[in-house]
Design a protein around this motif. Structure first.
Motif, PDB file in Angstrom:
ATOM      1  N   TYR A  90       6.160  11.929  -3.423  1.00  0.00           N
ATOM      2  CA  TYR A  90       4.937  12.400  -4.054  1.00  0.00           C
ATOM      3  C   TYR A  90       3.875  11.308  -4.012  1.00  0.00           C
ATOM      4  CZ  TYR A  90       7.391  16.336  -6.186  1.00  0.00           C
ATOM      5  OH  TYR A  90       8.109  17.493  -6.402  1.00  0.00           O
ATOM      6  N   LYS A  91       2.705  11.660  -3.519  1.00  0.00           N
ATOM      7  CA  LYS A  91       1.571  10.763  -3.654  1.00  0.00           C
ATOM      8  C   LYS A  91       1.122  10.792  -5.114  1.00  0.00           C
ATOM      9  CE  LYS A  91      -0.485  10.674   0.893  1.00  0.00           C
ATOM     10  NZ  LYS A  91      -1.651  10.990   1.715  1.00  0.00           N
ATOM     11  N   PRO A 140       0.816  -1.225   0.000  1.00  0.00           N
ATOM     12  CA  PRO A 140       0.000   0.000   0.000  1.00  0.00           C
ATOM     13  C   PRO A 140       0.848   1.273   0.000  1.00  0.00           C
ATOM     14  CG  PRO A 140      -0.913  -1.587   1.535  1.00  0.00           C
ATOM     15  CD  PRO A 140       0.417  -2.140   1.072  1.00  0.00           C
ATOM     16  N   PHE A 141       1.919   1.295   0.796  1.00  0.00           N
ATOM     17  CA  PHE A 141       2.817   2.447   0.830  1.00  0.00           C
ATOM     18  C   PHE A 141       3.409   2.700  -0.554  1.00  0.00           C
ATOM     19  CE2 PHE A 141       7.347   3.627   1.059  1.00  0.00           C
ATOM     20  CZ  PHE A 141       7.231   4.919   1.539  1.00  0.00           C
ATOM     21  N   MET A 142       3.886   1.638  -1.185  1.00  0.00           N
ATOM     22  CA  MET A 142       4.516   1.784  -2.499  1.00  0.00           C
ATOM     23  C   MET A 142       3.504   2.230  -3.556  1.00  0.00           C
ATOM     24  SD  MET A 142       7.134  -1.428  -2.276  1.00  0.00           S
ATOM     25  CE  MET A 142       7.900  -1.150  -3.868  1.00  0.00           C
ATOM     26  N   ARG A 143       2.259   1.797  -3.436  1.00  0.00           N
ATOM     27  CA  ARG A 143       1.222   2.247  -4.374  1.00  0.00           C
ATOM     28  C   ARG A 143       0.909   3.731  -4.172  1.00  0.00           C
ATOM     29  NH1 ARG A 143      -1.462  -2.846  -2.721  1.00  0.00           N
ATOM     30  NH2 ARG A 143      -0.999  -4.344  -4.371  1.00  0.00           N
ATOM     31  N   ILE A 144       0.705   4.128  -2.930  1.00  0.00           N
ATOM     32  CA  ILE A 144       0.330   5.508  -2.609  1.00  0.00           C
ATOM     33  C   ILE A 144       1.399   6.489  -3.077  1.00  0.00           C
ATOM     34  CG2 ILE A 144       0.024   7.132  -0.689  1.00  0.00           C
ATOM     35  CD1 ILE A 144      -1.412   4.801   0.793  1.00  0.00           C
ATOM     36  N   TYR A 145       2.670   6.127  -2.900  1.00  0.00           N
ATOM     37  CA  TYR A 145       3.774   7.035  -3.236  1.00  0.00           C
ATOM     38  C   TYR A 145       4.430   6.691  -4.574  1.00  0.00           C
ATOM     39  CZ  TYR A 145       3.101   9.149   1.255  1.00  0.00           C
ATOM     40  OH  TYR A 145       2.551   9.807   2.320  1.00  0.00           O
ATOM     41  N   ASN A 146       3.724   5.949  -5.413  1.00  0.00           N
ATOM     42  CA  ASN A 146       4.142   5.676  -6.791  1.00  0.00           C
ATOM     43  C   ASN A 146       5.544   5.034  -6.861  1.00  0.00           C
ATOM     44  OD1 ASN A 146       3.391   5.658  -9.473  1.00  0.00           O
ATOM     45  ND2 ASN A 146       4.284   7.655  -9.902  1.00  0.00           N
ATOM     46  N   HIS A 177       2.941  18.413  -5.056  1.00  0.00           N
ATOM     47  CA  HIS A 177       4.011  18.744  -4.120  1.00  0.00           C
ATOM     48  C   HIS A 177       4.348  17.515  -3.283  1.00  0.00           C
ATOM     49  CE1 HIS A 177       3.545  22.938  -5.179  1.00  0.00           C
ATOM     50  NE2 HIS A 177       2.240  22.815  -4.981  1.00  0.00           N
ATOM     51  N   PRO A 178       5.630  17.352  -2.957  1.00  0.00           N
ATOM     52  CA  PRO A 178       6.012  16.187  -2.151  1.00  0.00           C
ATOM     53  C   PRO A 178       5.625  16.366  -0.690  1.00  0.00           C
ATOM     54  CG  PRO A 178       7.920  17.568  -2.503  1.00  0.00           C
ATOM     55  CD  PRO A 178       6.787  18.187  -3.296  1.00  0.00           C
ATOM     56  N   GLU A 179       5.544  15.243  -0.008  1.00  0.00           N
ATOM     57  CA  GLU A 179       5.353  15.213   1.443  1.00  0.00           C
ATOM     58  C   GLU A 179       6.658  14.734   2.066  1.00  0.00           C
ATOM     59  OE1 GLU A 179       2.128  12.876   2.986  1.00  0.00           O
ATOM     60  OE2 GLU A 179       0.899  13.320   1.229  1.00  0.00           O
ATOM     61  N   GLU A 180       7.044  15.329   3.172  1.00  0.00           N
ATOM     62  CA  GLU A 180       8.205  14.861   3.932  1.00  0.00           C
ATOM     63  C   GLU A 180       7.701  13.821   4.921  1.00  0.00           C
ATOM     64  OE1 GLU A 180      11.608  15.768   4.198  1.00  0.00           O
ATOM     65  OE2 GLU A 180      11.418  16.843   2.316  1.00  0.00           O
ATOM     66  N   VAL A 222      12.404  -6.372   4.499  1.00  0.00           N
ATOM     67  CA  VAL A 222      11.223  -6.912   5.163  1.00  0.00           C
ATOM     68  C   VAL A 222      10.180  -5.822   5.341  1.00  0.00           C
ATOM     69  CG1 VAL A 222      10.380  -8.059   7.256  1.00  0.00           C
ATOM     70  CG2 VAL A 222      12.626  -8.673   6.307  1.00  0.00           C
ATOM     71  N   SER A 223      10.621  -4.640   5.736  1.00  0.00           N
ATOM     72  CA  SER A 223       9.714  -3.508   5.918  1.00  0.00           C
ATOM     73  C   SER A 223      10.196  -2.330   5.090  1.00  0.00           C
ATOM     74  CB  SER A 223       9.649  -3.089   7.388  1.00  0.00           C
ATOM     75  OG  SER A 223       9.057  -4.095   8.168  1.00  0.00           O
ATOM     76  N   PHE A 224       9.260  -1.706   4.387  1.00  0.00           N
ATOM     77  CA  PHE A 224       9.534  -0.533   3.566  1.00  0.00           C
ATOM     78  C   PHE A 224       8.213   0.232   3.486  1.00  0.00           C
ATOM     79  CE2 PHE A 224       9.853   1.388  -0.791  1.00  0.00           C
ATOM     80  CZ  PHE A 224      10.952   2.198  -0.559  1.00  0.00           C
ATOM     81  N   HIS A 225       8.010   1.107   4.473  1.00  0.00           N
ATOM     82  CA  HIS A 225       6.728   1.808   4.561  1.00  0.00           C
ATOM     83  C   HIS A 225       6.856   3.040   5.446  1.00  0.00           C
ATOM     84  CE1 HIS A 225       6.195   0.078   8.592  1.00  0.00           C
ATOM     85  NE2 HIS A 225       6.526  -1.101   8.062  1.00  0.00           N
ATOM     86  N   GLU A 226       5.802   3.811   5.497  1.00  0.00           N
ATOM     87  CA  GLU A 226       5.792   4.993   6.349  1.00  0.00           C
ATOM     88  C   GLU A 226       5.860   4.555   7.808  1.00  0.00           C
ATOM     89  OE1 GLU A 226       3.327   9.159   6.938  1.00  0.00           O
ATOM     90  OE2 GLU A 226       2.581   7.672   5.518  1.00  0.00           O
ATOM     91  N   ALA A 227       6.683   5.251   8.584  1.00  0.00           N
ATOM     92  CA  ALA A 227       6.809   4.935  10.005  1.00  0.00           C
ATOM     93  C   ALA A 227       5.495   5.234  10.714  1.00  0.00           C
ATOM     94  CB  ALA A 227       7.944   5.737  10.630  1.00  0.00           C
TER      95      ALA A 227
END
Length: 138
Positions: free
Chosen positions: A97-98, A45-51, A103-106, A124-129
């Protein structure tokens, strides 16, 4: 479930060991010898949202931008057959960028690595904290 909110299984590592581990991760990633776990709970989901889905170059750039100071802690692997393996956890802020955003999000990106025999790494994990990071070396 990730270990972000639980101190129960976290432990520290010396800076030199973290730096050596991260150098191995970066070498493997730069050689294309890595895989991002296709976890439907957080990573995909994280990778989809942030392309980022399918953008291995950008994902590799993000991973290779990590520094030892981005280290949070180590945790034991909870995967069957992988007992005794240590996973190293990092967190770094990235401008992302979503999809459809101008504009990007930090955001803080949470990484957890499993290096297998110094020849391959699994992200194993690659997503928003989910929590504010607490760094060991800052």
């Amino acid at each position: 479930m990730d270990d972000e909110g639980s101190d129960r299984f976290r432990y520290t590592k010396p800076y030199r060991e973290v730096a050596a581990y991260l150098n191995t991760v970066k070498l493997l990633v730069s050689q294309g010898r890595y895989k991002i776990s296709e976890r439907e709970d957080k990573n995909l989901p994280f990778m989809r949202i942030y392309n980022l889905l399918g953008n291995r170059r950008r994902c590799a750039e993000m991973i290779c931008s990590l520094e030892p100071e981005d280290f949070l802690h180590a945790v034991p692997s909870r995967m069957d057959g992988n007992e005794g393996q240590e996973l190293f956890v990092f967190c770094r802020k990235h401008a992302l960028y979503k999809i459809m955003a101008n504009h990007p999000e930090e955001i803080w990106v949470y990484y957890k690595f499993d290096v297998i025999g110094d020849t391959f790494t699994v992200v194993v994990s690659f997503h928003e904290a989910q929590y504010e990071p607490t760094f060991l070396f800052r």
